[in-house]
Each structure stands twice: as structure tokens, then as C-alpha cells.
Design an enzyme around this catalytic site. Structure first.
Site, mmCIF file in Angstrom:
data_model
loop_
_atom_site.group_PDB
_atom_site.id
_atom_site.type_symbol
_atom_site.label_atom_id
_atom_site.label_comp_id
_atom_site.label_asym_id
_atom_site.label_seq_id
_atom_site.Cartn_x
_atom_site.Cartn_y
_atom_site.Cartn_z
ATOM 1 N N TYR A 163 0.676 -1.068 0.511
ATOM 2 C CA TYR A 163 -0.224 0.276 -0.252
ATOM 3 C C TYR A 163 1.052 1.072 -0.039
ATOM 4 O O TYR A 163 1.879 1.176 0.340
ATOM 5 C CB TYR A 163 -1.103 0.097 1.137
ATOM 6 N N ASP A 184 -1.100 15.945 5.595
ATOM 7 C CA ASP A 184 -1.558 14.627 4.860
ATOM 8 C C ASP A 184 -2.643 15.817 4.448
ATOM 9 O O ASP A 184 -4.130 15.858 5.608
ATOM 10 C CB ASP A 184 -1.800 13.830 5.647
ATOM 11 N N ASP A 208 -3.030 5.420 -2.328
ATOM 12 C CA ASP A 208 -3.555 7.064 -2.410
ATOM 13 C C ASP A 208 -4.019 7.595 -3.505
ATOM 14 O O ASP A 208 -2.854 8.413 -3.109
ATOM 15 C CB ASP A 208 -3.371 6.649 -0.488
ATOM 16 N N ASP A 251 -6.007 10.310 -3.276
ATOM 17 C CA ASP A 251 -7.046 11.370 -1.975
ATOM 18 C C ASP A 251 -8.282 11.759 -3.211
ATOM 19 O O ASP A 251 -9.008 10.844 -3.269
ATOM 20 C CB ASP A 251 -5.902 12.807 -2.317
ATOM 21 N N HIS A 284 -7.463 4.620 -4.801
ATOM 22 C CA HIS A 284 -8.852 4.633 -4.516
ATOM 23 C C HIS A 284 -9.074 6.122 -4.444
ATOM 24 O O HIS A 284 -7.994 6.900 -3.766
ATOM 25 C CB HIS A 284 -9.198 4.106 -3.233
ATOM 26 N N GLU A 316 -11.409 9.356 -2.425
ATOM 27 C CA GLU A 316 -11.778 10.057 -1.578
ATOM 28 C C GLU A 316 -13.019 10.894 -2.024
ATOM 29 O O GLU A 316 -13.315 11.115 -2.778
ATOM 30 C CB GLU A 316 -11.303 10.211 -0.391
ATOM 31 N N CYS A 358 -6.616 14.690 6.919
ATOM 32 C CA CYS A 358 -6.496 12.514 7.367
ATOM 33 C C CYS A 358 -7.407 12.491 7.598
ATOM 34 O O CYS A 358 -7.947 12.481 8.923
ATOM 35 C CB CYS A 358 -5.417 12.818 8.534
ATOM 36 N N ARG A 383 -13.343 5.254 -1.835
ATOM 37 C CA ARG A 383 -13.201 5.269 -0.038
ATOM 38 C C ARG A 383 -14.353 6.991 0.497
ATOM 39 O O ARG A 383 -14.462 7.970 -0.166
ATOM 40 C CB ARG A 383 -11.559 6.062 0.515
ATOM 41 N N GLU A 439 -14.239 4.552 5.417
ATOM 42 C CA GLU A 439 -12.590 5.974 6.488
ATOM 43 C C GLU A 439 -13.182 5.588 7.885
ATOM 44 O O GLU A 439 -14.688 5.476 8.382
ATOM 45 C CB GLU A 439 -12.365 6.469 5.961
ATOM 46 N N ASN A 476 -8.822 0.254 7.323
ATOM 47 C CA ASN A 476 -7.353 0.959 7.574
ATOM 48 C C ASN A 476 -7.272 0.718 9.049
ATOM 49 O O ASN A 476 -8.400 1.200 9.819
ATOM 50 C CB ASN A 476 -7.561 2.560 7.314
#
Length: 303
Positions: free
Chosen positions: A48, A62, A89, A91, A116, A118, A126, A161, A195, A217
């Protein structure tokens, strides 16, 4: 030697097979290409690549400050050093739906097995911090539809996500998460990443709502308890990630090493915590390079 001996297409097929196998797929987070090789050497199922780690690697929080170019470049460097499938990731997809489409094709070209997208607003934060905001349903679904439409390799995994659980108080958050998960699947998502689920029961509720693979996660110091692989397997989770764990371990060790230098003027007290030179060379497959040039590996490393 050099890079992965598996093609990106083969890695994507392996990811799909793993998710369909009935055995939970374990994806520790790699913070650089070398750590990806270590993850493979230790027998895990995949790698990952965390947006939080990529941001931290640049000394940034982040909050969506990284660019597609930065993420794709680093993700390619990591993915090409392992035969395991790597998921990155992405975002919020780095912009509007057309940007999301470009993101998918760029990550395909970089050799990733999946990504993914989101449903947070930009600037994001985050997923385990308070104060998150998510986009409206229409925007969230447009991002996933754009990603699916842009995909050229049907085995490239597009995961949605959703962070909506934490934005609605009480049980309403879980209901909102299951509802959005269903709609994201209808929009074409191959898998769902719910998440900041707080309990196993919340994961189970999402599991009951959709029939696509689910990701859990297990990040430290966050909203979710640190459930074991067996606990997650038993409720039907298909993939588990530990996104920042190796970076945290490495940085913790670095802190102890620097403290030892300040206190003792030497690193001898912490030699036992270090990876030995011989182990590093073995992980790098140093000896294999001898097939190309005998002058490269013509020495012995004593332990």
C-alpha cells in the site's frame, strides 16, 4: 534484479484473484521502494502507498498539498521494485472529474494495480482527524464514474473511499456511510474503503450493505481500534492496510539513534536495532548483479 519481473497487468490480475480468494489480503504501507521489497520478502500479499506517507516524505501535512506528478512518480518507483500488486492513495483525484480521469490513466501508466478516490472536499485532511467535510453525493458519484470511464485495463482496481461516517453524529453517520457505499458501488466502484469505522460492528454493517470487496484501515492512533487480521477476516473484510506503520517504526528508530548520538557520541549502543549491511545487500539482491558485471559484486560481507 533491477525491477519487478512481473508486468503491471499480471499484478492487477493477482490483486483481483487475491480479493476473490476468500483470504484477507494484507497490504502494509511502503514508505520507499526498499521497504516495498522488504514487504514482499516477508510474505505479504501486496503493498500500500499512503498519501499521508508521501506527504510526510516531502515534509508536508496530509492536507492535499501533493500533486499528481509527485504521487505518480513516487508510486511508480515503489511499485516497480516489487512483484506484489501495489495500491496508491489518490486522495480526491487531484481535481474535478476530468482531473480524476487523468489521474487514473496516469496511475495505470505508472504500473499501479489500483487506487482509491475519496469523497472529501479539498483541501482534504487525514481521515482520522476531526473536522472533515465531504462533497455532496452527486460530486462523489461523478468522481467514481469518471475514474471507471477513464480506465483502460479492466483489472485496474478502482476503489471508492468514503469519509462520511465521521461527518454525521451518532448512528446517523453509519447509516450515511452504508447508503453512500451502496451508491458508490452502483456508480462503478470495484471496492469500498469505509474510513474511520470505530468498531467491528460498523465494519459488519458496511459488509452487509455491499457485495464488493471491503478494505479496513488499521492506522495507529486513529479512530479505529487496531483489530487483528483474524478479527477482520471473520467478518468478511477482503483487504487490510497498515498505511503509515513502517514509517512510524522507522522514524521512531531514527529518533532513538539521534538521541544515542547526542548522549554517547556514538551509535554503538543501538547497533542491535539496525539492519545489518549483509541483510541490506541480500534484500537488494546485490549478488545477482554479478551476472552482468563481475566487478560489481566481488567481495564478502562478514556478519
Amino acid at each position: 534484479m533491477l525491477y519487478s519481473s512481473e508486468t503491471p497487468a499480471a499484478k492487477r490480475e493477482a490483486l483481483r484473484a487475491g480479493l476473490a480468494s476468500g483470504t484477507i489480503q494484507r497490504f502494509p504501507g511502503a514508505f520507499n521502494p526498499l521497504s516495498a521489497r522488504l514487504i514482499e520478502a516477508k510474505g505479504f500479499d501486496g503493498v500500500y502507498i499512503s498519501g499521508a506517507v508521501l506527504s510526510a516524505d516531502l515534509g508536508l501535512p496530509d492536507i492535499g498539498l501533493t500533486t499528481l506528478t509527485e504521487v505518480a512518480t513516487r508510486a511508480q518507483q515503489i511499485a516497480r521494485m516489487t512483484n506484489l500488486p501495489a495500491i496508491v492513495d489518490a486522495d480526491t483525484g487531484f481535481g474535478e472529474p476530468m482531473n480524476v480521469a487523468r489521474t487514473i490513466q496516469t496511475l495505470e501508466d505508472a504500473g499501479l494495480a489500483g487506487t482509491h478516490i475519496e469523497d472529501q472536499v479539498n483541501p482534504k485532511r487525514c481521515g482520522h482527524l476531526d473536522g472533515k467535510q465531504v462533497v455532496d453525493e452527486d460530486t462523489a458519484l461523478k468522481r467514481i464514474r469518471a475514474a471507471v470511464d477513464a480506465r483502460r485495463d479492466p483489472n485496474f482496481l478502482i476503489m471508492a473511499r468514503t469519509d462520511i461516517r465521521a461527518t454525521v453524529p451518532g448512528d446517523g453517520g453509519l447509516a450515511a456511510a452504508t447508503d453512500r457505499a451502496k451508491k458508490l458501488v452502483d456508480a462503478g466502484a470495484d471496492a469500498i474503503f469505509p474510513e474511520a469505522m470505530a468498531t467491528l460492528a460498523e465494519f459488519e454493517a458496511v459488509r452487509a450493505a455491499v457485495d464488493v470487496p471491503l478494505l479496513a484501515n488499521m492506522t495507529e492512533f486513529g479512530k479505529s481500534a487496531l483489530f487483528t487480521v483474524d478479527q477482520l477476516q471473520n467478518i468478511g473484510i477482503n483487504m487490510v492496510i497498515w498505511p503509515v506503520s513502517l514509517l512510524r517504526l522507522a522514524m521512531g528508530s531514527a529518533v532513538r539513534g539521534l538521541d544515542a548520538l547526542n548522549e554517547h557520541g556514538t551509535l554503538e549502543p543501538v547497533l542491535g536495532e539496525m539492519q545489518h549491511r549483509a541483510d541490506l545487500y541480500e534484500l537488494l539482491d546485490y549478488e545477482a548483479y554479478n551476472r552482468f558485471d563481475t566487478s560489481v559484486f566481488n567481495f564478502q560481507v562478514s556478519r
